[in-house]
Design a protein around this motif. Sequence first.
Motif, short mmCIF file in Angstrom:
data_model
loop_
_atom_site.label_atom_id
_atom_site.label_comp_id
_atom_site.label_asym_id
_atom_site.label_seq_id
_atom_site.Cartn_x
_atom_site.Cartn_y
_atom_site.Cartn_z
N VAL A 283 49.91 55.97 79.72
CA VAL A 283 50.94 55.95 78.68
C VAL A 283 50.52 55.11 77.47
N PRO A 284 49.95 53.92 77.65
CA PRO A 284 49.55 53.13 76.48
C PRO A 284 48.38 53.73 75.69
N ARG A 285 47.63 54.64 76.30
CA ARG A 285 46.49 55.26 75.63
C ARG A 285 46.89 56.47 74.79
N ALA A 286 48.07 57.02 75.04
CA ALA A 286 48.47 58.26 74.39
C ALA A 286 49.07 57.99 73.01
N ASP A 287 48.80 58.89 72.08
CA ASP A 287 49.41 58.80 70.76
C ASP A 287 50.86 59.22 70.81
N VAL A 288 51.19 60.16 71.68
CA VAL A 288 52.58 60.56 71.90
C VAL A 288 52.74 60.98 73.35
N VAL A 289 53.85 60.59 73.95
CA VAL A 289 54.21 60.96 75.31
C VAL A 289 55.41 61.89 75.23
N THR A 290 55.41 62.99 76.01
CA THR A 290 56.44 64.02 75.83
C THR A 290 57.21 64.31 77.12
N PRO A 291 57.94 63.36 77.68
CA PRO A 291 58.70 63.62 78.91
C PRO A 291 59.97 64.41 78.63
N ASN A 292 60.40 65.20 79.62
CA ASN A 292 61.75 65.75 79.55
C ASN A 292 62.71 64.72 80.14
N LEU A 293 63.99 65.07 80.20
CA LEU A 293 64.98 64.10 80.66
C LEU A 293 64.73 63.65 82.09
N HIS A 294 64.35 64.60 82.97
CA HIS A 294 64.07 64.25 84.36
C HIS A 294 62.86 63.33 84.47
N GLU A 295 61.82 63.65 83.73
CA GLU A 295 60.59 62.87 83.79
C GLU A 295 60.79 61.46 83.25
N ALA A 296 61.51 61.33 82.16
CA ALA A 296 61.77 60.01 81.60
C ALA A 296 62.54 59.15 82.60
N ALA A 297 63.52 59.74 83.25
CA ALA A 297 64.30 59.00 84.24
C ALA A 297 63.41 58.52 85.38
N ARG A 298 62.51 59.38 85.83
CA ARG A 298 61.62 58.99 86.92
C ARG A 298 60.62 57.92 86.47
N MET A 299 60.13 58.04 85.27
CA MET A 299 59.21 57.04 84.75
C MET A 299 59.85 55.67 84.65
N LEU A 300 61.13 55.66 84.35
CA LEU A 300 61.86 54.40 84.16
C LEU A 300 62.67 53.99 85.40
N GLU A 301 62.63 54.82 86.45
CA GLU A 301 63.37 54.57 87.69
C GLU A 301 64.86 54.34 87.39
N THR A 302 65.44 55.30 86.70
CA THR A 302 66.85 55.20 86.32
C THR A 302 67.47 56.59 86.35
N ALA A 303 68.76 56.68 86.04
CA ALA A 303 69.45 57.96 86.03
C ALA A 303 69.05 58.76 84.79
N MET A 304 69.17 60.08 84.89
CA MET A 304 68.84 60.94 83.77
C MET A 304 69.81 60.71 82.62
N ALA A 305 69.30 60.64 81.41
CA ALA A 305 70.15 60.45 80.23
C ALA A 305 71.11 61.62 80.09
N ASP A 306 72.38 61.31 79.84
CA ASP A 306 73.40 62.35 79.71
C ASP A 306 74.09 62.32 78.35
N SER A 307 73.51 61.61 77.39
CA SER A 307 74.06 61.53 76.05
C SER A 307 72.94 61.14 75.09
N GLU A 308 73.19 61.31 73.81
CA GLU A 308 72.18 60.92 72.83
C GLU A 308 71.98 59.41 72.82
N THR A 309 73.03 58.67 73.09
CA THR A 309 72.90 57.21 73.18
C THR A 309 71.97 56.82 74.32
N ALA A 310 72.13 57.49 75.45
CA ALA A 310 71.27 57.20 76.61
C ALA A 310 69.84 57.64 76.34
N MET A 311 69.66 58.77 75.64
CA MET A 311 68.31 59.21 75.28
C MET A 311 67.63 58.17 74.40
N ARG A 312 68.35 57.65 73.44
CA ARG A 312 67.77 56.63 72.54
C ARG A 312 67.36 55.39 73.34
#
Length: 268
Positions: A129-158
Amino acid sequence: MTAIAVTIAGSDSGGGAGIQADLKTFSALGVYGASVLTALTAQNTLGVSALHEVPPDFVLAQMDAVYSDLKVNVTKIGMLARVDVIEAVAEGLTRHDTGPVVLDPVMVAASGDPLLADSAVDCLMSVLVPRADVVTPNLHEAARMLETAMADSETAMRAQADSLLKRGARSVLLKGGHGTTDESVDLFADSQGNVTWLRAKRVATDNTHGTGCTLSSAIAAGLAVGKDLDSAIRDAKSYVHAAIAAADGLAIGAGHGPVHHFHEIWSK
């Protein structure tokens, strides 16, 4: 000079995602594509029935062969199933001039089949992740990367995009295609504080296999021909939206069919 992109990813025998989708996208957008295979899947539109991982030393041998000969403009990274493969790819990135790196953290197939071992998530976060110029996770992937629930709003996505930036990402395109609103909303944020929301009307179709691979490859193609990251992302989203809108014009398989990578070319 011919624009060249390399995809480091797994193979989809059904042709809709993975290396096959990446190479189709590069070709559709006028970029020469080379490849480094990290895994083979026995896969069709109904799901993944078997997975064969490529040994890490052979992954590295492919990278050495490609980068030692081709003048590569950009590198896209997709499916990396295990820790030792992630480490091999990181070693290859260190050895060679890869151009900008687009990292698509592929974890689960569209069918729901897992493609990344749990033990590899932390390695992916710390090593690539620190080597990439851009990382492109979907909502499920971001949640797994952060060990949290999937974002369900734009506030949570931010908030999740900010968390990924704090974990070392240089920039993040958080894809909202798995949301439930009438719009498909993606969020781009970078370490300089820039934030952009990208919106498109959601297309009603079940034929969305390979959308994540296609989007990240379209971004890579844009970078390969000299676009800045913002333009590459905007143009990639437009390309994928059109490929999804045209997907029902194909008749591929009995399950989740692919997007139409060549929608502009085949219609002429």
